[in-house]
Design an enzyme around this catalytic site. Structure first.
Site, PDB file in Angstrom:
ATOM      1  N   ASN A  96     -19.603  37.451  49.513  1.00  0.00           N
ATOM      2  CA  ASN A  96     -20.247  38.055  50.685  1.00  0.00           C
ATOM      3  C   ASN A  96     -21.646  37.498  50.918  1.00  0.00           C
ATOM      4  O   ASN A  96     -22.658  38.187  50.798  1.00  0.00           O
ATOM      5  CB  ASN A  96     -20.292  39.578  50.538  1.00  0.00           C
ATOM      6  N   ASP A 306     -19.999  47.139  40.494  1.00  0.00           N
ATOM      7  CA  ASP A 306     -19.973  46.847  41.932  1.00  0.00           C
ATOM      8  C   ASP A 306     -21.402  46.653  42.445  1.00  0.00           C
ATOM      9  O   ASP A 306     -21.783  47.158  43.502  1.00  0.00           O
ATOM     10  CB  ASP A 306     -19.257  47.943  42.706  1.00  0.00           C
TER      11      ASP A 306
END
Length: 418
Positions: A96, A306
């Site tokens: 990302n 995460d």
């Protein structure tokens, strides 16, 4: 690198020295001697910490840094430093970025930025070009450059035929396909768990059904196509049940859960603190209980931080408009130890490596030193002083945690807290 680690309690169930306190002599990155008392040789660095424990190096299957394109969030260099000082010797890094990591050249760039670092960076390539969900990216070419998996980070694969083709194609070279579990037509514009709390707060909800429908679909596709599927960051009890059944059918599926989804419920959103805005959203206590049980019985293969740095301008705004995500590397060990025993915590932090093609050398003579160093007994309140990341969006800020990390020994290098 020549070092002597003094009086370290070894926690490694695969080692003959498990649960014993030993000195470790490491020469040129190789463990050359393990004994109860070793005299420090000339020109060797001695490493000694209070209540020192060591284990195999820890692994995180999902972290984000920002570079290229979002260096204001964090850089690869500082991200790897953060990982090292948090006890992680290997991290799988998401695509990302800007541009999205979707080609051989992009994978090569990321690897070059991490070259010769103590922490192994395992690049995850985007599954589709630009992570737009339309056409498959150069999966095989990225594999030849070192990509360990393919994932459009936090973007569901809306087209089931695209996932079918991806699984079939990647199976030709043993590629690992990741699919984010969310059905967009159900989740729509939700920003938190759909429950009594979302109604009370007046925020649009993301029902558990949105996750579970997507997982059910993906598992049907996997059963049809074969191949290897990883479902990152599940968050509901039913999701764990679906994956448990799939594994009983011998489907090649793994999954992970984010640490914060094992710790916080959606009730923590009552103050509209955007650090608690994460995706998948925080759920309810019965989900947490089922997820913890799934971690314990092996249904859930990995627990991830995460870790997602977000700069302040995208967090300190209205809840509806704030970006999803929290940093988590720095708080991982202390948070896990607040839920599990030290034995289980270390097992969680060291499993899942083989799924991403990573070796897991035990603490034994002749093996490469790949070690995490820590004190499991320190209790403290996590604060901004504990944050190494450039971004400070920490969901665990002000939480009472247990266990602090000293650093790592890996890749013939040491990264230790001063």
């Amino acid at each position: 690198m020549n070092i002597l680690i003094k009086s370290a309690t070894i926690l490694d169930s695969k080692s003959e020295f498990h649960n014993t306190t030993q000195d470790l002599l490491i020469t040129d990155g190789i463990i050359t001697k393990i004994a109860s008392n070793i005299k420090t040789p000339k020109d060797y660095q001695e490493i000694s910490f209070d209540n020192l424990h060591i284990s195999q190096g820890w692994f995180d299957s999902s972290v984000s840094f920002g570079e290229p394109g979002f260096e204001e969030r964090d850089t690869i260099k500082n991200g790897l430093k953060t990982a090292a000082l948090s006890g992680f010797t290997s991290v799988a890094v998401n695509a990302n970025t800007n541009p999205v990591i979707d080609s051989n050249a992009h994978i090569t760039f990321v690897n070059s930025k991490a070259h010769n670092h103590a922490v192994n960076l395992l690049p995850i390539g985007a599954l589709t070009i630009g992570a737009k969900g339309e056409d498959l990216a150069e999966l095989y070419d990225m594999t030849t450059a070192g990509a360990v998996a393919f994932y459009d980070y936090k973007k569901p694969i809306r087209n089931p035929n695209l996932l079918k083709i991806a699984l079939q194609y990647a199976s030709n070279f043993n590629g690992l396909v990741c699919s984010f579990p969310q059905e967009c037509k159900i989740s729509t514009n939700g920003v938190m768990n759909e429950n009594i709390t979302s109604t009370t707060l007046g925020l649009k909800g993301i029902p558990a059904l949105a996750e579970e429908l997507q997982i059910a679909r993906d598992l049907f596709l996997l059963e049809y196509t074969g191949g290897k599927l990883h479902i990152p960051t599940i968050s509901t009890a039913k999701s764990a049940d679906l994956i448990r059944v799939a594994k009983s059918k011998k489907l090649d599926v793994t999954c992970s859960v984010a640490i914060h989804n094992l710790y916080f419920t959606d009730a923590h959103l009552n103050d509209f603190d955007t650090n608690f805005k994460v995706l998948p959203p925080l759920r309810i206590q019965s989900d947490i209980d089922a997820l913890i049980e799934g971690v314990k019985d092996g249904t859930i293969d990995m627990v991830t931080t995460d870790h997602t740095p977000i700069d302040i301008e995208l967090k300190k705004i209205e809840f509806d408009h704030a970006e999803y995500g929290t940093i988590g590397l720095e708080s991982a060990f202390g948070a896990l130890q607040s839920i599990f025993t030290i034995k289980k915590t270390i097992e969680i932090l060291t499993r899942g490596k083989s799924r991403f093609g990573l070796e897991a050398p035990s603490i034994a003579l002749g093996n490469k030193a790949n070690l995490s160093l820590f004190n499991p007994d320190i209790k403290y309140v996590f604060s901004k002083n504990d944050i190494v990341s450039k971004s400070k969006n920490a969901i665990f800020e002000n939480e009472s945690l247990k266990g602090k990390v000293y650093g790592i020994v890996a890749n013939n290098q040491t990264v230790l807290k001063s």
